[in-house]
Write an enzyme that holds these catalytic residues in place. Structure first.
Site, short mmCIF file in Angstrom:
data_model
loop_
_atom_site.label_atom_id
_atom_site.label_comp_id
_atom_site.label_asym_id
_atom_site.label_seq_id
_atom_site.Cartn_x
_atom_site.Cartn_y
_atom_site.Cartn_z
CG HIS A 1 -2.01 -0.99 1.20
ND1 HIS A 1 -2.86 -1.17 0.13
CD2 HIS A 1 -2.37 -1.92 2.13
CE1 HIS A 1 -3.70 -2.15 0.39
NE2 HIS A 1 -3.42 -2.63 1.60
CG ASP B 1 -3.02 -8.25 0.62
OD1 ASP B 1 -4.10 -7.64 0.76
OD2 ASP B 1 -2.25 -8.47 1.58
CG HIS C 1 -6.87 -5.21 1.79
ND1 HIS C 1 -6.44 -6.19 2.66
CD2 HIS C 1 -8.02 -4.71 2.30
CE1 HIS C 1 -7.30 -6.27 3.67
NE2 HIS C 1 -8.26 -5.38 3.48
CG ASP D 1 -5.23 -9.83 3.36
OD1 ASP D 1 -4.92 -10.39 2.29
OD2 ASP D 1 -4.91 -8.66 3.63
#
Length: 297
Positions: free
Chosen positions: A73, A110, A112, A197
């Site tokens: 991120h 991931d 996200h 995740d």
């Protein structure tokens, strides 16, 4: 430091250091530094660089970096999403600028979207960036229509999936979208932003993968890399149920190390949709798309 500042401006690196050395502080509601965070973040980015050096020198065929803090991120001058430095981007640019790599794949699984990696390589045709991620979900980026820009148009593949998506969706997108594009691109190095995740037990998302799902994705990536005669390394990203994270990481390590034939998946409608969107850039020969031209053409 040269590798780090190739991605993150020196003033930003100095800011992370200053906050940490002052005892810590918050960069945003999610991203907090402690007194040891700067040193830990240096080791995380440096560990990813050390891994690609081992892979490209022939010391290892596969690698896995169990790093904290995660990185995907982090934008060049913005810490966010628990991330301070973008570990996989620092390692990727190190491979491109200092280790002789001309083309590479960064595959982010991931749950996200890896907005930082996406943006860092948005205009760079040397990096094929592919991401499967839940949408809607933090950070709210990564639509299917984002395919890169400028010289990098076509070299970004965003594959958003809805909440509740299981391995039938994820494995289909790997096999029928990510792998064919990568084979056409012919990367000399494969890196995975390996977040765990998307596991059904993770509290921060709503996908339905199991430990075996991550093993199958790892087998897909290892088979892809073997077919390209390219080394493959994974860099740890998210994962917030500790049992699921531990078991999924172990399964991924085992699959990457052992290799073998992955299980074939049926084409999911989301794979057909992605093939239609991306057909102008990559050859999905088993999909509905009938025309293709190289992004560099």
């Amino acid at each position: 430091m040269d590798a780090l500042t190739a991605v993150h401006p020196p003033d930003y690196v100095a800011q992370i250091r200053a906050v940490s050395e002052a005892g810590g502080g918050a960069f945003d509601p999610d991203t907090v530094a402690s007194a040891g965070s700067y040193r830990a973040a240096l080791h995380a980015a440096g560990g990813a660089c050390a891994m690609v050096e081992a892979l490209l020198s022939g010391d290892a065929e596969v690698g896995f970096c169990g790093l904290r803090p995660p990185g995907h991120h982090a934008e060049p001058a913005v810490a966010m999403g628990f991330c301070l430095f973008n570990n996989v981007a620092v390692a990727a640019l190190h491979a491109l600028e200092s280790l002789g790599v001309e083309r590479m794949l960064v595959f982010d699984w991931d749950v996200h979207h890896g907005n930082g990696t996406n943006d860092i390589f948005h205009t760079d045709p040397r990096v094929l960036f592919a991401s499967i991620h839940q949408s809607p979900l933090y950070p709210g980026t990564g639509p299917l229509t984002d395919v890169g820009s400028g010289s990098g148009e076509g070299y970004t593949i965003n594959l958003p999936v809805p909440p509740g998506s299981g391995e039938d969706v994820w494995l289909s997108l790997v096999e029928h979208i990510v792998a064919p594009a990568a084979r056409a691109f012919e990367p000399q190095l494969v890196l995975v932003s390996a977040g765990f995740d998307a596991h059904r037990d993770d509290p921060l998302a709503d996908c339905r993968l199991d430990v075996g799902s991550f093993a199958q994705m790892a087998l897909q990536v290892r088979a892809l890399a073997d077919g390209l005669a390219a080394p493959v390394g994974a860099v740890l990203e998210g994962g917030y149920d500790l049992s699921a994270l531990a078991r999924s990481s172990a399964a991924t390590l085992e699959a990457l190390a052992a290799g073998g034939a992955p299980r074939s998946s049926e084409r999911h409608p989301l794979a057909d949709r992605a093939a239609d969107q991306l057909a102008a850039y990559w050859p999905f020969r088993d999909g509905p798309a009938t025309s293709w031209s190289s992004p560099s053409a």
